[in-house]
Motif scaffolding. Structure first.
Motif, short mmCIF file in Angstrom:
data_model
loop_
_atom_site.label_atom_id
_atom_site.label_comp_id
_atom_site.label_asym_id
_atom_site.label_seq_id
_atom_site.Cartn_x
_atom_site.Cartn_y
_atom_site.Cartn_z
N CYS A 190 1.28 -3.77 8.73
CA CYS A 190 0.75 -4.92 7.99
C CYS A 190 1.30 -4.87 6.57
N VAL A 191 1.94 -5.96 6.12
CA VAL A 191 2.51 -6.03 4.78
C VAL A 191 2.20 -7.40 4.18
N ASP A 192 2.56 -7.57 2.90
CA ASP A 192 2.41 -8.88 2.27
C ASP A 192 3.19 -9.92 3.06
N GLU A 193 2.70 -11.12 3.07
CA GLU A 193 3.27 -12.17 3.91
C GLU A 193 4.75 -12.41 3.64
N ASN A 194 5.17 -12.26 2.39
CA ASN A 194 6.56 -12.54 2.03
C ASN A 194 7.43 -11.28 1.97
N ALA A 195 6.91 -10.17 2.43
CA ALA A 195 7.65 -8.91 2.32
C ALA A 195 8.79 -8.82 3.33
N LYS A 227 -1.49 -13.45 10.92
CA LYS A 227 -2.11 -13.31 9.61
C LYS A 227 -3.44 -12.59 9.74
N GLY A 231 -3.13 -8.81 5.23
CA GLY A 231 -1.75 -9.28 5.06
C GLY A 231 -1.21 -9.81 6.37
N LYS A 232 0.09 -9.77 6.53
CA LYS A 232 0.73 -10.26 7.75
C LYS A 232 1.02 -9.09 8.68
#
Length: 299
Positions: A190-195, A227, A231-232
């Protein structure tokens, strides 16, 4: 109940209660994992009665199968009476019994009559051989017959620490971080959506995984994204060097013991906390501890 505990208790688990380690060695548990079964041993000890341990397991792991070793002698415990009580109290629970090979067919018939017909357990009376190597096949057939795999094709280990990944996409986009969970077929993080920007089913070459000191590399394809509050979530499926789904045989062989180590630590840590809490509350009427009754710091 926090998300981590919720994830740990998910999925069907099989518990062997008071197992005879000479007939069912520890290595059996890893063998079961390769076949998609999540199994654990619950030993008897002087700190908490096996009866209380069983009740804790049944109250927490709702989707579980318990096999009782009726040859294990415990003072003041009659296995048939206890299993009957648990069968009445937990009518949805799945129970079976295991025992060492009997010399007399009549004795085996009597055991089956008592547990299968009088008590009504659903998962069978399993006679083990004296040669433990033969018991691997016996247990495999029993687990398959009782649908011990549940709804998951592969057992998934929740990664709490020391499980990291590093990847570089074809677009030279690099990313590293901690894994969320892992199986012999998939991994996720799981990471930031824009990563990370990847199309569904896009392939990533040579993903580096560090799993509790084990370092392996494998290709993978993006299986799905979702989502979440954290995060994503990216879920990848392993792809072998030949392009087939799954890990290369050597990587799979190396990963399985680590997967079981992670799962065992998660499940046993949770059970140890519950068992210890029950020991401290043993002066109460039941001594049974629900998850919600534990202090947040205990989990």
């Amino acid at each position: 109940m926090d998300n981590l505990v919720d994830e740990i208790i998910k999925g069907r688990k099989t518990f062997f209660i008071a197992p005879d380690r000479s007939l069912l060695p520890q290595g059996l548990l890893e063998e079961c994992l390769t076949m998609g079964y999540e199994c654990y041993f619950i030993d008897n000890d002087i700190f908490l009665s096996i009866e209380t341990k069983v009740e804790i397991i049944l109250s927490i792991f709702k989707d579980s199968i318990l096999f009782f070793n009726i040859d294990f002698r415990i003072p003041n415990l009659n296995w048939a009476q206890f299993i009957q009580q648990m069968h009445v109290k937990y009518p949805e629970a799945l129970f079976g019994v295991v025992y060492a090979k009997r010399q007399s067919p009549a004795e085996r018939t009597a055991i089956e009559r008592q547990y299968l017909y009088t008590i009504g357990i659903q998962c069978g009376c399993i006679q083990l051989e004296y040669q433990k190597k033969n018991n691997f096949d016996i247990i495999e057939k029993v687990l398959w017959a009782n649908q011990a795999m549940g709804r998951r094709k592969n057992v998934r280990a929740v990664c709490t620490s020391s499980c990291n990944f590093q990847l570089v996409t074809d677009a030279k986009e690099g990313l590293s971080g901690k894994l969320s969970d892992l199986s012999i077929s998939h991994f996720s993080f799981c990471v930031d959506e824009n990563a990370l920007t990847l199309a569904e089913y896009e392939k990533v070459h040579d993903v580096a995984l560090s799993i509790k000191g084990l370092h392996i590399r494998s290709d993978a394809v993006l299986y799905m994204t979702r989502k979440t509050d954290a995060g994503k979530l990216f879920v990848f499926a392993f792809v072998s060097k030949s392009g087939q789904s799954g890990l290369d045989p050597l990587n799979k062989q190396l990963l399985i013991p680590k997967l079981y180590e992670i799962m065992s630590e998660n499940c046993n840590d949770l059970l140890d906390k519950l068992f210890n809490a029950a020991s401290r509350k043993s002066s109460s009427s039941s001594g049974i501890v629900e998850l919600e009754a534990l202090d947040g710091n205990e989990l």
